[in-house]
Every structure is written in C-alpha cells, then in structure tokens.
Design an enzyme around this catalytic site. Structure first.
Site, PDB file in Angstrom:
ATOM      1  N   GLU A  55       0.822  -1.207   0.000  1.00 20.37           N
ATOM      2  CA  GLU A  55       0.000   0.000   0.000  1.00 20.37           C
ATOM      3  C   GLU A  55       0.859   1.261   0.000  1.00 20.37           C
ATOM      4  OE1 GLU A  55      -4.109  -1.340   2.137  1.00 20.37           O
ATOM      5  OE2 GLU A  55      -2.318  -1.393   3.392  1.00 20.37           O
ATOM      6  N   GLU A  83      -3.886  -9.893   3.938  1.00 21.24           N
ATOM      7  CA  GLU A  83      -4.858  -9.493   4.956  1.00 21.24           C
ATOM      8  C   GLU A  83      -6.025 -10.456   5.100  1.00 21.24           C
ATOM      9  OE1 GLU A  83      -2.718  -5.638   4.003  1.00 21.24           O
ATOM     10  OE2 GLU A  83      -3.345  -7.437   2.922  1.00 21.24           O
TER      11      GLU A  83
END
Length: 262
Positions: A113, A133
């Site tokens: 990210e 995740e």
C-alpha cells in the site's frame, strides 16, 4: 538526520531520501507512521526540495506492513497514524511534489500500500509482493482495496486481494504497477536518477500535473476537462508563469532552463 529512531532522512540537493529502518522487517506502527508523515511534510514545506525517494534499510524487506506485534500488544487498527494515514503516505492527498518508492526488498500488505501510494516505483528484481490481509482476518484498507482495482483489471486485482498470492517484481512491472525493475544493488541509485530527471522539469508543471491526476481520476473525459480547465489553482498559474516563458526561451537558445518555480 533522523526523523525518529526508525525513520532516517537525507537531503541530496533537491532530493529528499527517506529511509524506513525498523528491524527486522520494517513493519510499521503508529509512531513510525507519524514519523514518516513528518518527513513528507518536510518535502511539502521546503521549497528547495523537489522530489522524495522512499526506501528501506536492508535488502530483504521493503516493509512487512502493519506491525502485528504492536497490534497484539494493543495497538488498534484505527490507531492515530497521523495526517498522512498509514505509513504517512497512504492518505497524503494534495502533495504537489512526487514521491518515488525505491522498493529494495519484499513488500506485504501495508508495504504494498505504501508503494501504491507513491507516484513512481523502482523495484528490486528480487522483490515479491502480496496482500495477506484476508488470510489473517483483516482488510487492506490503507488503500490496497481501493488503488489495486483502479490500476489492474478487476478480476486480477480481486484474485490478489482475496487469495493473498505472492507476485513478483517482473509481474508487477508487466502489469504497470512498477516503472523500473533493476538489480538489488541499483534500486536506490536508479530511483535517485529518476528523481533527478523529474527535477529537470519545471516545478510548477510537475505540481500541476500531479494536481490534475489526483483531481480527475475516474471522471468522464468531459468532466475531467471541466475540472482541469476551471477548478485547479496550480493549473491556472502555468500558462502565464515565468517558467513557461523561460522554457520557451531556453528551447530557442538551446540551453538548459533555469526554473524559478513560478
């Protein structure tokens, strides 16, 4: 110089080099996010700085993302990461100077990210990436679930987000997530070279270009033109700027332009 115990900054002419140094995997907790934001705030406030290069210490990890040890110790997912969001960059909007991610090792979750939030990316040919995740019961909500589908075909982005499968630097380059893939020992050098190429362009033009990109992503062409022509303050300054005149003069006189940033 050190922005904190885990964030080092170095000024190389107009280039700000920001190094994440948090052994063993350069994982990020809330204080480190705030320290990274402080470094990028320096880029914003110092007129002598034109570009930032974000890299990490070591050659194994760019960043393993959110520090799960800090999470286990009680840091919540909605902890205060500062004005720039996670890693000081994932919600850093309105910055009109580019950030180049020099990905010198593997990136996972929040580490990817960070990369996606940068404007340009140079990666080690040995780097790997993944969004794990979903496999640990959380979300890549520091931009991964938003930016990845905007950059890749939806089925591919969905696969990567739902399965957490690892992809390589070569794949990232082929998909357009990365600008350059180079040997590990040339990542920072290449990113700095790219930063200096950006510095050869007029500061106001660079700022206006970033402003347009941020303001018009996802808009229909007609709406994007409306925004670009009439609603962006930096863009409005470009045509009558001193740098626009200097660029034309330098071209005619066959010399390098001397930019003033106005």
């Amino acid at each position: 110089m050190a922005a904190s115990d885990h964030v080092r900054i170095e000024i190389d002419g107009p280039v700000l080099i920001v190094t994440l140094d948090r052994p063993k995997a350069n994982a990020i907790d809330a204080p480190t996010s705030r320290a990274l934001y402080d470094a990028f705030a320096m880029l914003h406030s110092d007129d002598s700085l034109r570009v930032a290069v974000l890299t990490a210490a070591g050659d194994r990890f760019f960043s393993a993302g959110w520090d799960l040890k800090a999470a286990h110790a009680g840091e919540s997912a909605d902890a205060d990461h500062g004005p720039g969001g996670f890693a000081g960059i994932t919600e850093l909007f309105g910055l009109t100077k580019p950030i180049i991610a020099a990905v010198n090792g593997s990136a996972y979750g929040g580490g990817v990210e960070m990369m996606l939030a940068a404007d340009l990316v140079v990666a080690s040919e040995a780097a790997t990436f993944s969004f794990p995740e979903a496999r640990i019961g959380v979300l890549p909500d520091a931009g991964g679930v938003l930016r990845l589908p905007a950059l890749l075909p939806r089925p591919l982005a969905t696969e990567l987000l739902l399965t957490g499968r690892t992809f390589t630097a070569a794949e990232a380059h082929r998909w357009g997530l990365v600008n350059r893939v180079v040997p590990a020992d040339r990542v920072l050098e290449t990113a700095t070279e790219l930063a200096r190429q950006v510095c050869e362009s007029a500061p106001l033009s660079v700022a206006a270009t970033l402003e347009i990109i941020e303001a018009t992503q996802g808009l229909r062409d007609q709406d994007a033109f409306e925004v670009m022509r009439y609603k962006l303050p930096t863009v409005a300054q470009v045509p009558a700027s001193e740098d626009a005149q200097e660029g034309a003069r330098a071209f005619v006189e066959k010399r390098a332009p001397q930019w003033q940033g106005c």
